[in-house]
Design a protein around this motif. Structure first.
Motif, PDB file in Angstrom:
ATOM      1  N   TRP A 168       0.865  -1.182   0.000  1.00  0.00           N
ATOM      2  CA  TRP A 168       0.000   0.000   0.000  1.00  0.00           C
ATOM      3  C   TRP A 168       0.896   1.224   0.000  1.00  0.00           C
ATOM      4  N   ARG A 169       0.766   2.045  -1.034  1.00  0.00           N
ATOM      5  CA  ARG A 169       1.589   3.247  -1.124  1.00  0.00           C
ATOM      6  C   ARG A 169       1.159   4.273  -0.072  1.00  0.00           C
ATOM      7  N   ALA A 170       2.097   5.148   0.249  1.00  0.00           N
ATOM      8  CA  ALA A 170       1.830   6.292   1.102  1.00  0.00           C
ATOM      9  C   ALA A 170       2.763   7.408   0.650  1.00  0.00           C
ATOM     10  N   SER A 171       2.465   8.633   1.051  1.00  0.00           N
ATOM     11  CA  SER A 171       3.276   9.760   0.579  1.00  0.00           C
ATOM     12  C   SER A 171       3.187  10.933   1.542  1.00  0.00           C
ATOM     13  N   ASN A 172       4.235  11.737   1.541  1.00  0.00           N
ATOM     14  CA  ASN A 172       4.270  12.975   2.320  1.00  0.00           C
ATOM     15  C   ASN A 172       5.137  13.984   1.576  1.00  0.00           C
ATOM     16  N   PRO A 173       4.519  15.078   1.059  1.00  0.00           N
ATOM     17  CA  PRO A 173       3.085  15.376   1.051  1.00  0.00           C
ATOM     18  C   PRO A 173       2.326  14.459   0.099  1.00  0.00           C
ATOM     19  N   SER A 174       1.011  14.585   0.134  1.00  0.00           N
ATOM     20  CA  SER A 174       0.161  13.692  -0.645  1.00  0.00           C
ATOM     21  C   SER A 174       0.430  13.802  -2.141  1.00  0.00           C
ATOM     22  N   ILE A 175       0.393  12.646  -2.816  1.00  0.00           N
ATOM     23  CA  ILE A 175       0.416  12.651  -4.282  1.00  0.00           C
ATOM     24  C   ILE A 175      -0.999  12.481  -4.836  1.00  0.00           C
ATOM     25  N   GLY A 176      -2.005  12.569  -3.952  1.00  0.00           N
ATOM     26  CA  GLY A 176      -3.391  12.440  -4.392  1.00  0.00           C
ATOM     27  C   GLY A 176      -3.757  11.020  -4.743  1.00  0.00           C
ATOM     28  N   ASP A 177      -3.172  10.062  -4.036  1.00  0.00           N
ATOM     29  CA  ASP A 177      -3.337   8.641  -4.350  1.00  0.00           C
ATOM     30  C   ASP A 177      -4.499   8.076  -3.540  1.00  0.00           C
ATOM     31  N   LEU A 178      -5.671   7.982  -4.155  1.00  0.00           N
ATOM     32  CA  LEU A 178      -6.865   7.506  -3.455  1.00  0.00           C
ATOM     33  C   LEU A 178      -7.034   5.996  -3.562  1.00  0.00           C
ATOM     34  N   GLU A 179      -6.207   5.333  -4.375  1.00  0.00           N
ATOM     35  CA  GLU A 179      -6.251   3.879  -4.513  1.00  0.00           C
ATOM     36  C   GLU A 179      -4.854   3.328  -4.235  1.00  0.00           C
ATOM     37  N   PRO A 180      -4.454   3.298  -2.967  1.00  0.00           N
ATOM     38  CA  PRO A 180      -3.049   3.000  -2.646  1.00  0.00           C
ATOM     39  C   PRO A 180      -2.645   1.549  -2.764  1.00  0.00           C
ATOM     40  N   GLU A 181      -3.601   0.606  -2.778  1.00  0.00           N
ATOM     41  CA  GLU A 181      -3.202  -0.797  -2.794  1.00  0.00           C
ATOM     42  C   GLU A 181      -2.690  -1.208  -4.172  1.00  0.00           C
ATOM     43  N   LEU A 182      -1.568  -1.881  -4.170  1.00  0.00           N
ATOM     44  CA  LEU A 182      -0.979  -2.409  -5.391  1.00  0.00           C
ATOM     45  C   LEU A 182      -0.751  -3.896  -5.156  1.00  0.00           C
ATOM     46  N   GLY A 183      -1.599  -4.717  -5.770  1.00  0.00           N
ATOM     47  CA  GLY A 183      -1.519  -6.158  -5.563  1.00  0.00           C
ATOM     48  C   GLY A 183      -0.364  -6.787  -6.307  1.00  0.00           C
ATOM     49  N   PRO A 184      -0.085  -8.058  -6.039  1.00  0.00           N
ATOM     50  CA  PRO A 184       0.994  -8.754  -6.738  1.00  0.00           C
ATOM     51  C   PRO A 184       0.766  -8.751  -8.244  1.00  0.00           C
ATOM     52  N   GLU A 185       1.853  -8.505  -8.980  1.00  0.00           N
ATOM     53  CA  GLU A 185       1.847  -8.518 -10.442  1.00  0.00           C
ATOM     54  C   GLU A 185       0.921  -7.464 -11.040  1.00  0.00           C
ATOM     55  N   ILE A 186       0.757  -6.363 -10.325  1.00  0.00           N
ATOM     56  CA  ILE A 186      -0.033  -5.256 -10.882  1.00  0.00           C
ATOM     57  C   ILE A 186       0.894  -4.111 -11.267  1.00  0.00           C
ATOM     58  N   TYR A 187       0.608  -3.558 -12.418  1.00  0.00           N
ATOM     59  CA  TYR A 187       1.382  -2.463 -13.017  1.00  0.00           C
ATOM     60  C   TYR A 187       0.454  -1.270 -13.122  1.00  0.00           C
ATOM     61  N   GLU A 188       0.906  -0.130 -12.612  1.00  0.00           N
ATOM     62  CA  GLU A 188       0.030   1.035 -12.539  1.00  0.00           C
ATOM     63  C   GLU A 188       0.730   2.258 -13.116  1.00  0.00           C
ATOM     64  N   ILE A 189      -0.002   3.002 -13.929  1.00  0.00           N
ATOM     65  CA  ILE A 189       0.512   4.242 -14.507  1.00  0.00           C
ATOM     66  C   ILE A 189      -0.086   5.401 -13.734  1.00  0.00           C
ATOM     67  N   PHE A 190       0.772   6.278 -13.214  1.00  0.00           N
ATOM     68  CA  PHE A 190       0.321   7.361 -12.355  1.00  0.00           C
ATOM     69  C   PHE A 190       0.880   8.683 -12.877  1.00  0.00           C
ATOM     70  N   ASN A 191      -0.006   9.611 -13.185  1.00  0.00           N
ATOM     71  CA  ASN A 191       0.414  10.931 -13.651  1.00  0.00           C
ATOM     72  C   ASN A 191       0.678  11.837 -12.453  1.00  0.00           C
ATOM     73  N   MET A 192       1.935  12.213 -12.272  1.00  0.00           N
ATOM     74  CA  MET A 192       2.328  13.050 -11.141  1.00  0.00           C
ATOM     75  C   MET A 192       2.004  14.515 -11.409  1.00  0.00           C
ATOM     76  N   ASP A 193       1.866  15.268 -10.325  1.00  0.00           N
ATOM     77  CA  ASP A 193       1.801  16.717 -10.460  1.00  0.00           C
ATOM     78  C   ASP A 193       3.108  17.227 -11.068  1.00  0.00           C
ATOM     79  N   ASP A 194       3.028  18.328 -11.786  1.00  0.00           N
ATOM     80  CA  ASP A 194       4.224  18.883 -12.420  1.00  0.00           C
ATOM     81  C   ASP A 194       5.188  19.508 -11.410  1.00  0.00           C
ATOM     82  N   HIS A 195       4.700  19.740 -10.191  1.00  0.00           N
ATOM     83  CA  HIS A 195       5.559  20.274  -9.130  1.00  0.00           C
ATOM     84  C   HIS A 195       5.289  19.476  -7.859  1.00  0.00           C
TER      85      HIS A 195
END
Length: 244
Positions: free
Chosen positions: A37-64
């Motif tokens: 389960w991902r976590a962040s400080n400060p928040s990256i706006g991740d409302l679906e933090p669980e990443l199961g085995p063999e799952i690949y996720e594309i996440f668009n980060m804030d530009d800053h």
């Protein structure tokens, strides 16, 4: 500032959902045998933090963005609906975890995003709870000295962690290795001086993961600054002993 959008691909079955464009894209892949389960400080706006085995996720980060991302392990919800994790816990009791300091030990992924320029490092200053690597896809170092390198720590400290630094779960099983600073809390191990050096503990850890930052003041290698990378591949539980 780009909107944060998550695109999940399940391996080997691939499911792709459209998202908005962002200058900086993170690809998270979990090849552990368990969920993280991902976590962040400060928040990256991740409302679906669980990443199961063999799952690949594309996440668009804030530009800053400037902060840390980490993985929580062995997370459960008790009968009072309180969510907690064996390592990296945020002490909030919720699956969503942001803007807080985790329980140690924890492997921290530090990023500084300034549009297409991204600084990145793996920090083990607060110990290790999982192994990981960061691989820029394309891009060049900001100083022009070459391509953006992979940074990895894919050696399990369980093999070298002294008994005094071992973190155990409720069943007495090894779940991570603490830093000497967090355990002993003294100037010698916390490197509270102008001439920080490797000690008996950090030397072992540096030998395991030479391109991670092990102690306060460790600047070898420097925090890399990459520009123009197509994406940043972040792999949890990469194969031990080899970068992916």
């Amino acid at each position: 500032m780009a909107n944060n959008v998550v695109l999940k691909l399940f391996v080997p079955m691939l499911l792709l959902f459209a998202g908005v464009f962002s200058d900086v894209t993170f690809h998270f892949e979990n090849i552990c045998s368990h969920s993280i389960w991902r976590a962040s400080n400060p928040s990256i706006g991740d409302l679906e933090p669980e990443l199961g085995p063999e799952i690949y996720e594309i996440f668009n980060m804030d530009d800053h963005y400037s902060g840390s991302i980490w993985a929580r392990t062995e997370c459960t919800t008790n009968t009072d609906d309180y969510f907690s994790c064996e390592t990296g816990d945020c002490r909030l009791g919720t699956r969503e975890c942001a803007d807080t300091t985790p329980n140690y030990p924890v492997t921290l992924l530090n990023f500084n995003v300034n549009e297409s320029i991204v600084s990145y490092e793996i920090s083990l200053i607060h110990g290790q709870n999982i192994f990981v690597n960061i691989k820029p896809v394309g891009g060049t170092l900001l100083d022009g000295s070459g391509p953006c390198p992979v940074v990895t720590c894919n050696m399990d400290f369980g093999n070298v962690c002294p008994p005094s630094l071992i973190a155990y779960n409720a069943n007495g099983l090894y779940v991570g290795c603490n830093s000497a600073c967090d355990v002993f809390k003294d100037d010698e191990h916390c490197c509270n001086g102008n001439n920080c050096q490797l000690d008996e503990y950090t030397l072992k850890f540096k030998q395991q993961c030479p391109n991670a930052h092990i102690y306060s003041g460790d600047n070898k290698p420097p925090m890399y600054q990459c520009k123009g990378a197509e994406s940043y591949d972040i792999t949890f539980c990469p194969a031990i002993g080899s970068a992916t």
